[in-house]
Design a protein around this motif. Sequence first.
Motif, mmCIF file in Angstrom:
data_model
loop_
_atom_site.group_PDB
_atom_site.id
_atom_site.type_symbol
_atom_site.label_atom_id
_atom_site.label_comp_id
_atom_site.label_asym_id
_atom_site.label_seq_id
_atom_site.Cartn_x
_atom_site.Cartn_y
_atom_site.Cartn_z
ATOM 1 N N GLU A 24 45.820 12.220 37.646
ATOM 2 C CA GLU A 24 46.684 13.231 37.824
ATOM 3 C C GLU A 24 46.395 14.725 37.445
ATOM 4 O O GLU A 24 46.580 15.653 38.013
ATOM 5 N N GLU A 25 45.389 14.822 36.231
ATOM 6 C CA GLU A 25 45.257 16.084 35.683
ATOM 7 C C GLU A 25 44.165 16.781 36.697
ATOM 8 O O GLU A 25 44.215 18.005 36.800
ATOM 9 N N HIS A 26 43.229 15.842 37.488
ATOM 10 C CA HIS A 26 42.302 16.315 38.214
ATOM 11 C C HIS A 26 43.049 17.032 39.430
ATOM 12 O O HIS A 26 42.584 17.965 39.861
ATOM 13 N N GLY A 27 44.057 16.555 40.177
ATOM 14 C CA GLY A 27 44.966 16.832 40.968
ATOM 15 C C GLY A 27 45.559 18.197 40.701
ATOM 16 O O GLY A 27 45.490 19.136 41.387
ATOM 17 N N VAL A 28 46.097 18.178 39.517
ATOM 18 C CA VAL A 28 46.923 19.670 39.202
ATOM 19 C C VAL A 28 45.688 20.546 38.794
ATOM 20 O O VAL A 28 45.968 21.684 39.312
ATOM 21 N N TYR A 29 44.615 20.260 38.099
ATOM 22 C CA TYR A 29 43.466 21.248 37.825
ATOM 23 C C TYR A 29 43.180 22.014 39.117
ATOM 24 O O TYR A 29 42.937 23.173 39.640
ATOM 25 N N LEU A 30 42.758 21.170 40.475
ATOM 26 C CA LEU A 30 42.269 21.381 41.563
ATOM 27 C C LEU A 30 43.229 22.260 42.308
ATOM 28 O O LEU A 30 42.840 23.162 43.078
ATOM 29 N N ARG A 31 44.466 21.879 42.205
ATOM 30 C CA ARG A 31 45.560 22.638 43.077
ATOM 31 C C ARG A 31 45.623 24.169 42.613
ATOM 32 O O ARG A 31 45.744 25.131 43.068
ATOM 33 N N LEU A 32 45.492 24.074 41.094
ATOM 34 C CA LEU A 32 45.630 25.848 40.331
ATOM 35 C C LEU A 32 44.316 26.179 40.826
ATOM 36 O O LEU A 32 44.595 27.681 41.131
ATOM 37 N N LEU A 33 43.280 25.836 40.886
ATOM 38 C CA LEU A 33 42.004 26.573 41.319
ATOM 39 C C LEU A 33 42.284 27.067 42.907
ATOM 40 O O LEU A 33 41.823 28.131 43.048
ATOM 41 N N MET A 34 42.972 26.360 43.584
ATOM 42 C CA MET A 34 43.156 26.736 45.065
ATOM 43 C C MET A 34 43.819 27.887 45.168
ATOM 44 O O MET A 34 43.937 28.680 45.746
ATOM 45 N N PHE A 35 45.066 27.665 44.152
ATOM 46 C CA PHE A 35 45.862 28.839 44.407
ATOM 47 C C PHE A 35 45.283 30.014 44.050
ATOM 48 O O PHE A 35 45.841 31.227 44.132
ATOM 49 N N GLY A 41 44.125 38.442 42.912
ATOM 50 C CA GLY A 41 43.370 38.786 41.818
ATOM 51 C C GLY A 41 42.610 37.764 41.175
ATOM 52 O O GLY A 41 42.045 37.582 40.218
ATOM 53 N N CYS A 42 42.658 36.760 42.124
ATOM 54 C CA CYS A 42 41.976 35.268 41.826
ATOM 55 C C CYS A 42 42.313 34.809 40.265
ATOM 56 O O CYS A 42 41.536 34.565 39.391
ATOM 57 N N GLY A 43 43.685 34.911 40.426
ATOM 58 C CA GLY A 43 44.200 34.452 38.818
ATOM 59 C C GLY A 43 45.607 33.933 39.148
ATOM 60 O O GLY A 43 46.372 33.668 40.298
ATOM 61 N N LEU A 44 46.222 33.140 38.043
ATOM 62 C CA LEU A 44 47.477 32.583 38.145
ATOM 63 C C LEU A 44 48.563 33.302 37.260
ATOM 64 O O LEU A 44 48.140 34.028 36.327
ATOM 65 N N PRO A 45 49.797 33.360 37.688
ATOM 66 C CA PRO A 45 50.619 34.144 37.050
ATOM 67 C C PRO A 45 51.169 33.264 35.693
ATOM 68 O O PRO A 45 51.249 32.229 35.473
ATOM 69 N N ASP A 46 51.323 34.254 34.821
ATOM 70 C CA ASP A 46 51.915 33.560 33.317
ATOM 71 C C ASP A 46 53.242 33.143 33.366
ATOM 72 O O ASP A 46 54.154 33.922 32.822
ATOM 73 N N ASP A 47 53.498 32.396 34.207
ATOM 74 C CA ASP A 47 55.150 31.814 34.527
ATOM 75 C C ASP A 47 54.915 30.524 34.546
ATOM 76 O O ASP A 47 54.671 29.684 35.697
ATOM 77 N N ASP A 48 55.575 29.677 33.602
ATOM 78 C CA ASP A 48 55.390 28.235 33.691
ATOM 79 C C ASP A 48 56.302 27.566 34.655
ATOM 80 O O ASP A 48 55.959 26.661 35.440
ATOM 81 N N ARG A 50 56.887 28.949 37.856
ATOM 82 C CA ARG A 50 56.133 28.895 39.057
ATOM 83 C C ARG A 50 54.774 27.962 39.124
ATOM 84 O O ARG A 50 54.349 27.528 40.307
ATOM 85 N N LEU A 51 53.936 27.883 38.041
ATOM 86 C CA LEU A 51 52.955 27.100 37.813
ATOM 87 C C LEU A 51 53.554 25.632 38.034
ATOM 88 O O LEU A 51 52.817 24.735 38.761
ATOM 89 N N ALA A 52 54.684 25.369 37.513
ATOM 90 C CA ALA A 52 55.168 23.762 37.868
ATOM 91 C C ALA A 52 55.598 23.566 39.389
ATOM 92 O O ALA A 52 55.112 22.664 39.766
ATOM 93 N N LEU A 53 55.857 24.646 40.079
ATOM 94 C CA LEU A 53 56.062 24.643 41.274
ATOM 95 C C LEU A 53 54.658 24.524 42.128
ATOM 96 O O LEU A 53 54.727 23.869 43.314
ATOM 97 N N MET A 54 53.857 25.274 41.642
ATOM 98 C CA MET A 54 52.610 25.261 42.641
ATOM 99 C C MET A 54 51.925 23.801 42.392
ATOM 100 O O MET A 54 51.474 23.446 43.337
ATOM 101 N N VAL A 55 51.906 22.909 41.376
ATOM 102 C CA VAL A 55 51.486 21.646 41.325
ATOM 103 C C VAL A 55 52.279 20.706 41.595
ATOM 104 O O VAL A 55 52.170 19.423 41.584
ATOM 105 N N GLY A 56 53.821 20.950 41.987
ATOM 106 C CA GLY A 56 54.719 20.048 42.352
ATOM 107 C C GLY A 56 55.223 18.913 41.263
ATOM 108 O O GLY A 56 55.356 17.821 41.523
ATOM 109 N N VAL A 57 55.596 19.636 40.064
ATOM 110 C CA VAL A 57 56.041 18.671 39.255
ATOM 111 C C VAL A 57 57.133 19.480 38.348
ATOM 112 O O VAL A 57 57.248 20.766 38.639
ATOM 113 N N GLY A 58 57.871 18.721 37.597
ATOM 114 C CA GLY A 58 59.181 19.508 36.833
ATOM 115 C C GLY A 58 58.733 19.861 35.559
ATOM 116 O O GLY A 58 57.584 20.071 35.274
ATOM 117 N N ALA A 59 59.637 20.705 35.099
ATOM 118 C CA ALA A 59 59.411 21.474 33.742
ATOM 119 C C ALA A 59 58.935 20.882 32.513
ATOM 120 O O ALA A 59 57.927 21.130 32.031
#
Length: 302
Positions: A24-35, A41-48, A50-59
Amino acid sequence: MADFPILPLFTDAYIADTQHLTNEEHGVYLRLLMFAWRSPGCGLPDDDRRLALMVGVGAKKWAALKPVVMDFWTLNDGLWRQKKLSGEREKVERKRDLNSAAGIASSRAKALKRNNQASTDAVTEPATEHPTENQLSISISRYNKNNTRKPGLRESAKSADADPIEREFQEAFWPQYPRKTDKADALKAFRKARKETSLETILACLQSFRRKSEGTDLQFVRQASRFLNAKPWLDDDGNGTPPGPKPADADGWRKRLRLARAQRQWSASEWGPPPGAAGCLVPADLLQPGDGQGWREYGAAA
């Protein structure tokens, strides 16, 4: 589409760095790398959220995953960045910029060459009231150089119209032939056939062949060139029907089946419908599971 749709992934380094992650953690990490890779800017927002929505899980689930997967990231200027990912992105951007600069330089060089060539062609002999034979020869040579080009679609179409045999093939024969493959070979065979018989006879043979082939998978319909080279108009019954399947005994069928299995091809015109098709002539006790599946038609065979 993203500016950089291809993400470089160095599998050895990835496996070495992530051996402790669950599936599960592999899948989440790879999705974050892709986003991150797709973002400007080749980065992720500091917004929990939005990050939860990107990886398809709840808060709540994200709160449990975050300490593990975000351990690979560093927060800088409001963006989470992954060091190796950012380095690869910089390499790709530099390569893109270099290729762009090289393309611009090449275009400018070609444009300059064309301009120089145009200037050279513009130089003419001094004008006289009556041009000399040499001046006329130079003018004709330049005209031919500037106006000689390969025939385009219109010229090709005119050429086809000027050839009555090709026109018969294009308008009368080819549209009616059921299997549209190897058109060039078919035209060559059609030209040869027209030296031996009339268009009406060929079309009559074709209509008989179409009726006989109804319900047959196209991959088992012989190609047009083989149909014409078989000279169906010479059939003894004179009705334009190509010769039917050749009879065979058990040994003959075994030989045909060995050849068909080795080449995954079947000559329906000579052996009848393939295994698995209606009307198959092969003795049932000689067939094996899978016979006929994925086999293609070829013309004359042993």
